[in-house]
Enzyme design. Structure first.
Site, PDB file in Angstrom:
ATOM      1  N   SER A 117       0.834  -1.202   0.000  1.00 10.96           N
ATOM      2  CA  SER A 117       0.000   0.000   0.000  1.00 10.96           C
ATOM      3  C   SER A 117       0.872   1.257   0.000  1.00 10.96           C
ATOM      4  O   SER A 117       2.031   1.228   0.426  1.00 10.96           O
ATOM      5  CB  SER A 117      -0.891   0.027   1.235  1.00 10.96           C
TER       6      SER A 117
HETATM    7  N1  SAH Z   1      -0.898  -4.763   3.369  1.00 16.90           N
HETATM    8  C1  SAH Z   1       0.134  -5.360   2.591  1.00 16.90           C
HETATM    9  C2  SAH Z   1      -0.296  -5.984   1.285  1.00 16.90           C
HETATM   10  C3  SAH Z   1      -1.481  -5.415   0.598  1.00 16.90           C
HETATM   11  S1  SAH Z   1      -1.865  -6.222  -0.926  1.00 16.90           S
HETATM   12  C4  SAH Z   1       1.244  -4.380   2.338  1.00 16.90           C
HETATM   13  O1  SAH Z   1       0.996  -3.184   2.331  1.00 16.90           O
HETATM   14  O2  SAH Z   1       2.363  -4.828   2.115  1.00 16.90           O
HETATM   15  C5  SAH Z   1      -3.130  -7.293  -0.375  1.00 16.90           C
HETATM   16  C6  SAH Z   1      -2.631  -8.606   0.123  1.00 16.90           C
HETATM   17  O3  SAH Z   1      -3.774  -9.399   0.452  1.00 16.90           O
HETATM   18  C7  SAH Z   1      -1.840  -9.408  -0.897  1.00 16.90           C
HETATM   19  O4  SAH Z   1      -0.595  -9.732  -0.359  1.00 16.90           O
HETATM   20  C8  SAH Z   1      -2.686 -10.656  -1.142  1.00 16.90           C
HETATM   21  O5  SAH Z   1      -1.915 -11.811  -1.365  1.00 16.90           O
HETATM   22  C9  SAH Z   1      -3.484 -10.740   0.139  1.00 16.90           C
HETATM   23  N2  SAH Z   1      -4.748 -11.484   0.086  1.00 16.90           N
HETATM   24  C10 SAH Z   1      -5.762 -11.371  -0.812  1.00 16.90           C
HETATM   25  N3  SAH Z   1      -6.744 -12.252  -0.517  1.00 16.90           N
HETATM   26  C11 SAH Z   1      -6.354 -12.921   0.608  1.00 16.90           C
HETATM   27  C12 SAH Z   1      -6.937 -13.946   1.405  1.00 16.90           C
HETATM   28  N4  SAH Z   1      -8.122 -14.495   1.113  1.00 16.90           N
HETATM   29  N5  SAH Z   1      -6.254 -14.378   2.474  1.00 16.90           N
HETATM   30  C13 SAH Z   1      -5.029 -13.866   2.792  1.00 16.90           C
HETATM   31  N6  SAH Z   1      -4.424 -12.906   2.076  1.00 16.90           N
HETATM   32  C14 SAH Z   1      -5.082 -12.424   0.990  1.00 16.90           C
END
Ligand code: SAH
Length: 282
Positions: A117
């Protein structure tokens, strides 16, 4: 000639579609390589203004990180002293792919159709959750990705607290562990007050529930019941909800278990989905 409402912010004129439509413009404007730029606030983007803050790539390492935090303060995104301290302590540069603009106010692709993000989004979520991230409290970070925000949570709650990050992409979880190990949050990982796991975050993480704070870093089409169940009475969840048009929701569970929800801002996040949906099955 194109006609759309205009407004002026920080000396610039913006052609602004109605607030709900801003996402279309911003998503298409902020594409990088093949990965869409997601995980930012459409509203904060204009308020703070994103296009200018993107240019604030001043310095490298801790100097660049400090400058990033200073700019977030200057543009009114960070007002909390504690949040500023934590974001200054945890170097964002250790969490992004090598060669990317670590300290610009922009989301960055991290592989697997995911993004880290934008810093303004991390700051916003930390501030919304600050009261529930006091020393000794428990937090769950769903969609922990790079581990950056999970690491910030761990610094907020300290060694007496408990922070759990969950992501469904094993490679991202491995990478997040390596990132955290290199950072000031590494000792908390070692001591066990911070842990990062592979799992479907829609089910939460029952082992350490209930949580004072739950953050979801991917947009849910609806709020998963398991996450509401794992929120402590008196606790708070911050979760983007929606498909194309998304809103960052602040969910408070009162002591009697009733739920109150409000909308903080319009956002654009990657979806909270299945691993196969996200990766196309690879
Ligand atoms: N907050 C993090 C990543 C944001 S991107 C940062 O800023 O680094 C959103 C993340 O959600 C991704 O890594 C994706 O793999 C994860 N994601 C999406 N659906 C998911 C689920 N059902 N369970 C666990 N993680 C999930």
């Amino acid at each position: 000639m194109r006609s759309c409402p205009t407004f002026t912010a920080f000396g610039r004129h913006y052609c602004a579609p109605p607030r709900r439509l801003v996402s279309l413009t911003f998503t298409s404007l902020h594409r990088h390589n093949s990965a869409p730029f997601l995980n930012f606030s459409l509203f904060t983007a204009f308020r703070s203004p994103f296009s200018r803050m993107e240019q604030f790539q001043t310095g490298t390492g801790s100097t660049g990180n400090k400058a990033m935090v200073e700019n977030l303060k200057r543009f009114g995104v960070i007002s909390s002293k504690k949040v500023a301290e934590v974001m200054e302590a945890l170097d964002r540069g250790l969490f992004v792919p090598v060669g990317s603009s670590a300290y610009a106010d922009t989301p960055l692709p991290i592989g697997y159709n995911a993004t880290i993000s934008a810093p303004h989004m991390h700051a916003t979520c930390l501030q919304l959750l600050e009261d529930k991230l006091q020393p000794g409290m428990r937090a769950l970070d769903v969609g922990s990705g790079t581990g950056y925000l999970t690491g910030c949570f761990a610094l907020m709650v300290g060694a007496e607290g408990r922070v759990v990050g969950v992501d469904h992409i094993p490679q991202l979880v491995d990478m997040s562990i390596k990132n955290v190990e290199k950072s000031v949050a590494g000792s908390l990982l070692q001591k066990g007050s911070l842990s990062l796991h592979v799992g479907d975050g829609r089910k939460g993480w029952g082992e350490f529930a209930p949580y004072d704070a739950i953050h979801v870093g991917a947009a849910a089409s609806e709020i998963p019941q398991a996450l509401l169940d794992q929120l402590k009475p008196g606790g708070r969840m911050v979760i983007p909800v929606g498909t194309y048009f998304q809103e960052l929701k602040v969910i408070d569970k009162s002591e009697d278990g009733s739920i109150k929800a409000r909308t903080e801002t319009s956002v654009r996040y990657v979806p909270l989905t299945s691993r196969v949906e996200q990766t196309g099955g690879f």
